[in-house]
Design a protein around this motif. Structure first.
Motif, PDB file in Angstrom:
ATOM      1  N   GLY A   1       0.828  -1.202   0.000  1.00 59.45           N
ATOM      2  CA  GLY A   1       0.000   0.000   0.000  1.00 59.45           C
ATOM      3  C   GLY A   1       0.865   1.256   0.000  1.00 59.45           C
ATOM      4  O   GLY A   1       2.060   1.204   0.317  1.00 59.45           O
TER       5      GLY A   1
ATOM      6  N   ARG B   1      -4.597   9.183  -9.123  1.00 55.71           N
ATOM      7  CA  ARG B   1      -5.864   8.504  -8.840  1.00 55.71           C
ATOM      8  C   ARG B   1      -6.991   9.521  -8.818  1.00 55.71           C
ATOM      9  O   ARG B   1      -6.857  10.584  -8.212  1.00 55.71           O
ATOM     10  CB  ARG B   1      -5.750   7.818  -7.469  1.00 55.71           C
ATOM     11  CG  ARG B   1      -6.990   7.033  -7.024  1.00 55.71           C
ATOM     12  CD  ARG B   1      -6.684   6.450  -5.645  1.00 55.71           C
ATOM     13  NE  ARG B   1      -7.778   5.753  -5.029  1.00 55.71           N
ATOM     14  CZ  ARG B   1      -7.813   4.431  -4.854  1.00 55.71           C
ATOM     15  NH1 ARG B   1      -6.845   3.683  -5.304  1.00 55.71           N
ATOM     16  NH2 ARG B   1      -8.817   3.866  -4.218  1.00 55.71           N
TER      17      ARG B   1
ATOM     18  N   ASP C   1     -12.474   7.866  -6.180  1.00 53.97           N
ATOM     19  CA  ASP C   1     -12.143   6.494  -5.764  1.00 53.97           C
ATOM     20  C   ASP C   1     -11.651   6.483  -4.307  1.00 53.97           C
ATOM     21  O   ASP C   1     -10.560   6.969  -4.019  1.00 53.97           O
ATOM     22  CB  ASP C   1     -11.067   5.953  -6.717  1.00 53.97           C
ATOM     23  CG  ASP C   1     -10.879   4.455  -6.560  1.00 53.97           C
ATOM     24  OD1 ASP C   1     -11.615   3.840  -5.770  1.00 53.97           O
ATOM     25  OD2 ASP C   1      -9.986   3.914  -7.225  1.00 53.97           O
TER      26      ASP C   1
ATOM     27  N   LEU D   1     -10.296   5.539  -0.423  1.00 54.77           N
ATOM     28  CA  LEU D   1      -9.148   4.790   0.098  1.00 54.77           C
ATOM     29  C   LEU D   1      -9.585   3.866   1.235  1.00 54.77           C
ATOM     30  O   LEU D   1     -10.552   4.154   1.945  1.00 54.77           O
ATOM     31  CB  LEU D   1      -8.097   5.753   0.659  1.00 54.77           C
ATOM     32  CG  LEU D   1      -7.613   6.877  -0.261  1.00 54.77           C
ATOM     33  CD1 LEU D   1      -6.600   7.746   0.483  1.00 54.77           C
ATOM     34  CD2 LEU D   1      -6.995   6.294  -1.520  1.00 54.77           C
ATOM     35  N   ILE D   2      -8.842   2.784   1.432  1.00 53.78           N
ATOM     36  CA  ILE D   2      -9.101   1.881   2.564  1.00 53.78           C
ATOM     37  C   ILE D   2      -8.281   2.353   3.765  1.00 53.78           C
ATOM     38  O   ILE D   2      -7.121   2.734   3.623  1.00 53.78           O
ATOM     39  CB  ILE D   2      -8.715   0.435   2.179  1.00 53.78           C
ATOM     40  CG1 ILE D   2      -9.658  -0.084   1.090  1.00 53.78           C
ATOM     41  CG2 ILE D   2      -8.741  -0.490   3.401  1.00 53.78           C
ATOM     42  CD1 ILE D   2      -9.269  -1.438   0.514  1.00 53.78           C
TER      43      ILE D   2
ATOM     44  N   HIS E   1      -6.454   1.429   7.244  1.00 52.16           N
ATOM     45  CA  HIS E   1      -5.860   0.240   7.867  1.00 52.16           C
ATOM     46  C   HIS E   1      -5.688   0.454   9.360  1.00 52.16           C
ATOM     47  O   HIS E   1      -5.168   1.490   9.784  1.00 52.16           O
ATOM     48  CB  HIS E   1      -4.503  -0.057   7.219  1.00 52.16           C
ATOM     49  CG  HIS E   1      -4.615  -0.404   5.758  1.00 52.16           C
ATOM     50  ND1 HIS E   1      -4.951   0.542   4.808  1.00 52.16           N
ATOM     51  CD2 HIS E   1      -4.467  -1.570   5.098  1.00 52.16           C
ATOM     52  CE1 HIS E   1      -5.003  -0.047   3.615  1.00 52.16           C
ATOM     53  NE2 HIS E   1      -4.718  -1.326   3.765  1.00 52.16           N
TER      54      HIS E   1
ATOM     55  N   VAL F   1     -16.967  -2.281   4.458  1.00 55.36           N
ATOM     56  CA  VAL F   1     -17.465  -0.939   4.139  1.00 55.36           C
ATOM     57  C   VAL F   1     -18.642  -0.655   5.066  1.00 55.36           C
ATOM     58  O   VAL F   1     -19.679  -1.320   5.010  1.00 55.36           O
ATOM     59  CB  VAL F   1     -17.860  -0.837   2.651  1.00 55.36           C
ATOM     60  CG1 VAL F   1     -18.565   0.480   2.351  1.00 55.36           C
ATOM     61  CG2 VAL F   1     -16.623  -0.987   1.761  1.00 55.36           C
TER      62      VAL F   1
ATOM     63  N   ALA G   1      -4.519   3.780   2.888  1.00 57.05           N
ATOM     64  CA  ALA G   1      -3.569   3.256   1.894  1.00 57.05           C
ATOM     65  C   ALA G   1      -4.287   2.546   0.757  1.00 57.05           C
ATOM     66  O   ALA G   1      -4.948   1.538   0.973  1.00 57.05           O
ATOM     67  CB  ALA G   1      -2.578   2.303   2.552  1.00 57.05           C
ATOM     68  N   PRO G   2      -4.133   3.061  -0.453  1.00 58.08           N
ATOM     69  CA  PRO G   2      -4.547   2.290  -1.628  1.00 58.08           C
ATOM     70  C   PRO G   2      -3.374   1.400  -2.042  1.00 58.08           C
ATOM     71  O   PRO G   2      -2.272   1.518  -1.481  1.00 58.08           O
ATOM     72  CB  PRO G   2      -4.768   3.372  -2.680  1.00 58.08           C
ATOM     73  CG  PRO G   2      -3.761   4.428  -2.340  1.00 58.08           C
ATOM     74  CD  PRO G   2      -3.545   4.362  -0.836  1.00 58.08           C
TER      75      PRO G   2
ATOM     76  N   VAL H   1     -13.642  -6.754  -0.813  1.00 59.94           N
ATOM     77  CA  VAL H   1     -14.310  -5.570  -0.245  1.00 59.94           C
ATOM     78  C   VAL H   1     -15.788  -5.919  -0.050  1.00 59.94           C
ATOM     79  O   VAL H   1     -16.479  -6.314  -1.005  1.00 59.94           O
ATOM     80  CB  VAL H   1     -14.154  -4.334  -1.159  1.00 59.94           C
ATOM     81  CG1 VAL H   1     -14.902  -3.133  -0.577  1.00 59.94           C
ATOM     82  CG2 VAL H   1     -12.675  -3.979  -1.352  1.00 59.94           C
TER      83      VAL H   1
ATOM     84  N   ARG I   1     -21.920   1.092  -5.734  1.00 55.16           N
ATOM     85  CA  ARG I   1     -21.183   1.540  -4.548  1.00 55.16           C
ATOM     86  C   ARG I   1     -19.682   1.283  -4.637  1.00 55.16           C
ATOM     87  O   ARG I   1     -18.937   1.571  -3.727  1.00 55.16           O
ATOM     88  CB  ARG I   1     -21.723   0.840  -3.292  1.00 55.16           C
ATOM     89  CG  ARG I   1     -23.100   1.306  -2.891  1.00 55.16           C
ATOM     90  CD  ARG I   1     -23.690   0.372  -1.857  1.00 55.16           C
ATOM     91  NE  ARG I   1     -23.873  -0.966  -2.397  1.00 55.16           N
ATOM     92  CZ  ARG I   1     -24.327  -1.992  -1.707  1.00 55.16           C
ATOM     93  NH1 ARG I   1     -24.624  -1.857  -0.432  1.00 55.16           N
ATOM     94  NH2 ARG I   1     -24.478  -3.172  -2.266  1.00 55.16           N
ATOM     95  N   SER I   2     -19.215   0.673  -5.729  1.00 57.60           N
ATOM     96  CA  SER I   2     -17.797   0.354  -5.839  1.00 57.60           C
ATOM     97  C   SER I   2     -17.132   1.237  -6.893  1.00 57.60           C
ATOM     98  O   SER I   2     -16.837   0.791  -7.991  1.00 57.60           O
ATOM     99  CB  SER I   2     -17.644  -1.106  -6.223  1.00 57.60           C
ATOM    100  OG  SER I   2     -16.310  -1.497  -6.033  1.00 57.60           O
TER     101      SER I   2
ATOM    102  N   GLY J   1     -14.248   2.483  -7.498  1.00 59.41           N
ATOM    103  CA  GLY J   1     -12.909   2.306  -8.051  1.00 59.41           C
ATOM    104  C   GLY J   1     -12.737   1.049  -8.878  1.00 59.41           C
ATOM    105  O   GLY J   1     -11.707   0.861  -9.530  1.00 59.41           O
TER     106      GLY J   1
HETATM  107  O1  TXA Z   1      -5.744  -5.447  -0.116  1.00 59.12           O
HETATM  108  C1  TXA Z   1      -6.101  -4.288  -0.266  1.00 59.12           C
HETATM  109  O2  TXA Z   1      -7.270  -3.926  -0.157  1.00 59.12           O
HETATM  110  C2  TXA Z   1      -5.001  -3.250  -0.608  1.00 59.12           C
HETATM  111  C3  TXA Z   1      -4.035  -3.176   0.582  1.00 59.12           C
HETATM  112  C4  TXA Z   1      -2.993  -2.097   0.422  1.00 59.12           C
HETATM  113  O3  TXA Z   1      -4.760  -3.058   1.770  1.00 59.12           O
HETATM  114  N1  TXA Z   1      -5.591  -1.982  -0.883  1.00 59.12           N
HETATM  115  C5  TXA Z   1      -6.262  -1.722  -2.024  1.00 59.12           C
HETATM  116  O4  TXA Z   1      -6.676  -0.423  -2.113  1.00 59.12           O
HETATM  117  O5  TXA Z   1      -6.456  -2.545  -2.887  1.00 59.12           O
HETATM  118  P1  TXA Z   1      -7.224   0.222  -3.465  1.00 59.12           P
HETATM  119  O6  TXA Z   1      -7.424   1.657  -3.144  1.00 59.12           O
HETATM  120  O7  TXA Z   1      -6.319  -0.088  -4.575  1.00 59.12           O
HETATM  121  O8  TXA Z   1      -8.621  -0.412  -3.655  1.00 59.12           O
HETATM  122  C6  TXA Z   1      -9.636  -0.118  -2.731  1.00 59.12           C
HETATM  123  C7  TXA Z   1     -10.985  -0.489  -3.291  1.00 59.12           C
HETATM  124  C8  TXA Z   1     -11.406   0.447  -4.402  1.00 59.12           C
HETATM  125  O9  TXA Z   1     -11.935  -0.302  -5.469  1.00 59.12           O
HETATM  126  C9  TXA Z   1     -12.458   1.309  -3.740  1.00 59.12           C
HETATM  127  O10 TXA Z   1     -13.434   1.738  -4.652  1.00 59.12           O
HETATM  128  C10 TXA Z   1     -13.025   0.374  -2.661  1.00 59.12           C
HETATM  129  O11 TXA Z   1     -11.924  -0.392  -2.248  1.00 59.12           O
HETATM  130  N2  TXA Z   1     -13.525   1.137  -1.519  1.00 59.12           N
HETATM  131  C11 TXA Z   1     -12.832   1.756  -0.539  1.00 59.12           C
HETATM  132  N3  TXA Z   1     -13.647   2.420   0.298  1.00 59.12           N
HETATM  133  C12 TXA Z   1     -14.901   2.218  -0.166  1.00 59.12           C
HETATM  134  C13 TXA Z   1     -16.206   2.668   0.232  1.00 59.12           C
HETATM  135  N4  TXA Z   1     -16.374   3.473   1.274  1.00 59.12           N
HETATM  136  N5  TXA Z   1     -17.268   2.257  -0.500  1.00 59.12           N
HETATM  137  C14 TXA Z   1     -17.105   1.462  -1.581  1.00 59.12           C
HETATM  138  N6  TXA Z   1     -15.913   1.014  -2.020  1.00 59.12           N
HETATM  139  C15 TXA Z   1     -14.825   1.394  -1.324  1.00 59.12           C
END
Ligand code: TXA
Ligand code: MG
Length: 320
Positions: free
Chosen positions: A27, A47, A51, A53-54, A56, A89, A130-131, A171, A216-217, A219
């Motif tokens: 991340g 980015r 989109d 972020l998650i 941690h 989420v 962290a994305p 997710v 709702r997704s 990204g």
């Molecule tokens: O394994 C993982 O999840 C990695 C490691 C670093 O933890 N992180 C990751 O983050 O893959 P990222 O940003 O590449 O992907 C996060 C995904 C995105 O598709 C985003 O749309 C979705 O999670 N996401 C995050 N928060 C959200 C929310 N509140 N509602 C809907 N989707 C969400």
């Protein structure tokens, strides 16, 4: 390692971002309370701000600091699958920087199982947003070297070895209405719908687990995880169509000759997942002009669903 941890902590405390190892993929981390650092994650990755972020966390107690409410079902999921590759989420607290959740009323939260990730979060004393540490739309990094290369050595990376899951977390949106629990998989991962259903088999409320693309997704776009050269997916009974597709790429000027590399997936889906992104990168840098991957009939169910989800998004051409 202790020196690297101290350096990562120092950078985060000073308002910077660092490459953080997790068991899924690496991340690009910033403190959630530092708006400038959170913003620079988006800029570094190119980015889009839609989109989210998650976030941690290192301890279960941090969940309630982020989520406006933690239902019994959410708590059950967290206790069962954390630390591990599942992102929940949940409704977010108003105090969270809206940029992190892209203006949505929810926040994605996960407790990684990589010990260095949890140690870093604990030492910083604050959850880390962290994305995956790749440029937007590109293949996620599973080693520290991948991250350094992605950002031209401009980002400090805490080296935690090769990610052992290799695919991003599952997710899962968690909602509760009229006494019923509604779970929806927004992004498949190695934690599967069956495993989620299993832990609710004798739950006191009705529980549904659904899958499939959902508004709702934000990204999880169609063009994602894209390697540097074209990838073609084909079924074993469609070899003629594969050759046509290669000719087409030549005609379009996408490739000059026909220097192809073959992506062979490990028959064990957990190992196939672990190796997938590193293999795509290696083949992308091998001097080949395109990657071809044969889809086998038996490769479905369980972790295969997440593998095909990523490969379908990575592929330029899909031959059914
Ligand atoms: O394994 C993982 O999840 C990695 C490691 C670093 O933890 N992180 C990751 O983050 O893959 P990222 O940003 O590449 O992907 C996060 C995904 C995105 O598709 C985003 O749309 C979705 O999670 N996401 C995050 N928060 C959200 C929310 N509140 N509602 C809907 N989707 C969400
Ligand atoms: Mg990503």
């Amino acid at each position: 390692m202790w020196q690297q941890l101290a350096e990562a902590r120092r950078i985060l405390k000073g308002g910077g971002v660092v490459g953080m190892p997790t068991e899924t993929v690496y991340g690009l981390a910033a403190r959630i309370g530092d708006p400038q650092a959170v913003k620079s994650i988006f800029t570094l990755k190119t980015r889009p701000f839609f989109d989210p972020l998650i976030v941690h966390i290192a301890r279960h107690a941090q969940l309630a600091q982020l989520a406006a409410e933690v239902s019994d079902a959410a708590d059950h999921l967290a206790k069962h699958f954390w630390p591990g590759p599942l992102t929940l989420v949940l409704p977010r607290r108003a105090s969270i920087n809206p940029m992190i959740s892209a203006g949505l009323p929810t926040v994605g939260i996960r407790m990684p199982s990589h010990p260095l990730a949890r140690r870093l979060i604990s030492q910083v004393g604050e959850p880390l947003a962290a994305p995956s540490a790749n440029r937007f739309g590109k293949t996620s990094p599973t080693t520290a070297a991948h991250v350094r290369r992605e950002f031209n050595d401009e980002v400090f990376v805490l080296d935690g070895g090769s990610a052992h899951v290799g695919l991003e977390s599952t997710v899962l949106a968690v909602e509760e209405s009229h006494g019923a629990v509604k779970l929806h998989i927004l992004r498949p991962g190695i934690v599967t719908a069956e495993q989620v259903r299993e832990i609710f088999s004798d739950w006191h409320q009705p529980v549904t687990v659904s899958t499939g693309i959902d508004r709702r997704s934000p990204g999880h776009t169609n063009q994602h995880y894209v390697p540097d050269i074209p990838l073609i997916l084909y079924h074993s009974d469609a070899v003629a169509a594969l050759e046509q597709a290669v000719e087409q790429l030549k005609a379009n000027g996408r490739i000059k000759e026909d220097r192809r590399a073959e992506l062979r997936l490990n028959p064990d889906p957990l190992l196939a997942a672990r190796e997938l992104y590193a293999s795509l990168r290696t083949l992308g840098e091998s001097g080949a002009e395109l990657i071809v991957c044969e889809v086998q009939q038996w490769q479905h169910g369980g972790a295969w669903e997440a593998i095909w989800d990523r490969l379908m998004r990575a592929a330029e051409v899909k031959i059914q």
